[in-house]
Write a protein that holds these residues in place. Sequence first.
Motif, mmCIF file in Angstrom:
data_model
loop_
_atom_site.group_PDB
_atom_site.id
_atom_site.type_symbol
_atom_site.label_atom_id
_atom_site.label_comp_id
_atom_site.label_asym_id
_atom_site.label_seq_id
_atom_site.Cartn_x
_atom_site.Cartn_y
_atom_site.Cartn_z
ATOM 1 N N TYR A 4 -17.198 23.118 -23.097
ATOM 2 C CA TYR A 4 -18.239 23.956 -22.511
ATOM 3 C C TYR A 4 -17.557 25.078 -21.724
ATOM 4 O O TYR A 4 -16.854 24.820 -20.753
ATOM 5 C CB TYR A 4 -19.146 23.137 -21.594
ATOM 6 N N ARG A 127 -29.928 23.138 -19.901
ATOM 7 C CA ARG A 127 -28.676 22.778 -20.563
ATOM 8 C C ARG A 127 -28.886 22.121 -21.919
ATOM 9 O O ARG A 127 -27.907 21.811 -22.601
ATOM 10 C CB ARG A 127 -27.856 21.831 -19.680
ATOM 11 N N ALA A 130 -26.737 23.030 -25.033
ATOM 12 C CA ALA A 130 -25.750 23.992 -24.529
ATOM 13 C C ALA A 130 -24.639 24.175 -25.558
ATOM 14 O O ALA A 130 -24.107 23.203 -26.097
ATOM 15 C CB ALA A 130 -25.171 23.506 -23.203
#
Length: 395
Positions: A4, A127, A130
Amino acid sequence: MRGYLRADGRKGIRDIIVVGYLVECAHHVAREIASPFQDADVHVIGFPGCYPNPYAQTMMERLCTHPNVAAVLLVSLGCESFDKWGLANSVRESGRPVRTVVIQAAGGTRKSVDAGRAFVAEQLKAREGAPTVPMDPSELIVGTVCGGSDGTSGITGNPAAGVAFDLLVEAGAACIFEETGELIGCEHIMAARAATPELGIELEKSVEKAARYYATLGYGSFAAGNADGGLSTIEEKSMGAYAKSGGSPITGLIKPGDRPPRGGLYLLDVVPDGEVRFGFPNINDNAEIAELIACGAHAVLFVTGRGSVVGSAISPVVKICANPETYRRMSDDMDVDAGRILEGKAGLMEVGREIRDLVLSLGEGRRTVSEELGHREFILTYKSFEPLGPACLPG
């Protein structure tokens, strides 16, 4: 691997929402806020003290801006001395969503819980799905710690973790071993591996400081369980603990909250500087795990001979069991059976590669046993450290 991407360019292998309490009086409210989200990655961390401490402030800032963290909710009673607005600004400047709930201003427990849960739910929704980006092993930071050590730890689990460290360092990752109080007697051997003679001197000083600290307290980092497990002296325990550092050159010496500037092998000095002020340096294994994570560790290798069930908030803990009998009793809590080495069922290199591969698989979505069991232990106490000297991070 996939990660991420955060605003500062670092990448995380988890997408955690942190609920952080800033004094023990706010701990219950923080737990209640997180309780409906047990099946999601919503983790509670915090500092229980009521008077300020620069170490605790740094630790919370580093943890709340860790690459595994996506958003942060801070929970304050309101009258504690913690610099909550400074912490919130640090999180905001890192590009992460942050909100601060002040219990006294919000109107008490129920209203604070409602406000906190609304923020967490909002962030979880934001999120969903994501995106991830490619992540190279050279972008990893990995820590290692041992707990519940016995006579097998230094023969199987710790050297297997050391092999994994060597393989990860070779791939460009930063690896951190720690606990200078468990390296007493190994300081000269360790100094010989330092990247520079000046760093070697600093490594020796860090262990000498730990020895003085423990002598002042009247006891060292040697527990009754270690003796029951067949260890007889701190030097014997130290040799086993030292083995988990592997054989790579030691690149630098850091302190809690310091991030390795590049790949390589680092020693984390966890014993406070100055006079003994705050008691035992780390009151349990999770205090050490938290410090490794504050240094940026995406994951932590935890070697145990006697057996341990702990995990951690924020970063996954890989449990490596050194003792085959312990593994048979507690296999549900272990990720790697290093006791196979003792029984001749696997070689040291084989288990080391298995650990390395497991770490890399965490970046592909694999969960550790402690994660699956919901272990999110966390503790933070008072300490005091001086800044690093120029010899600690050569080059």
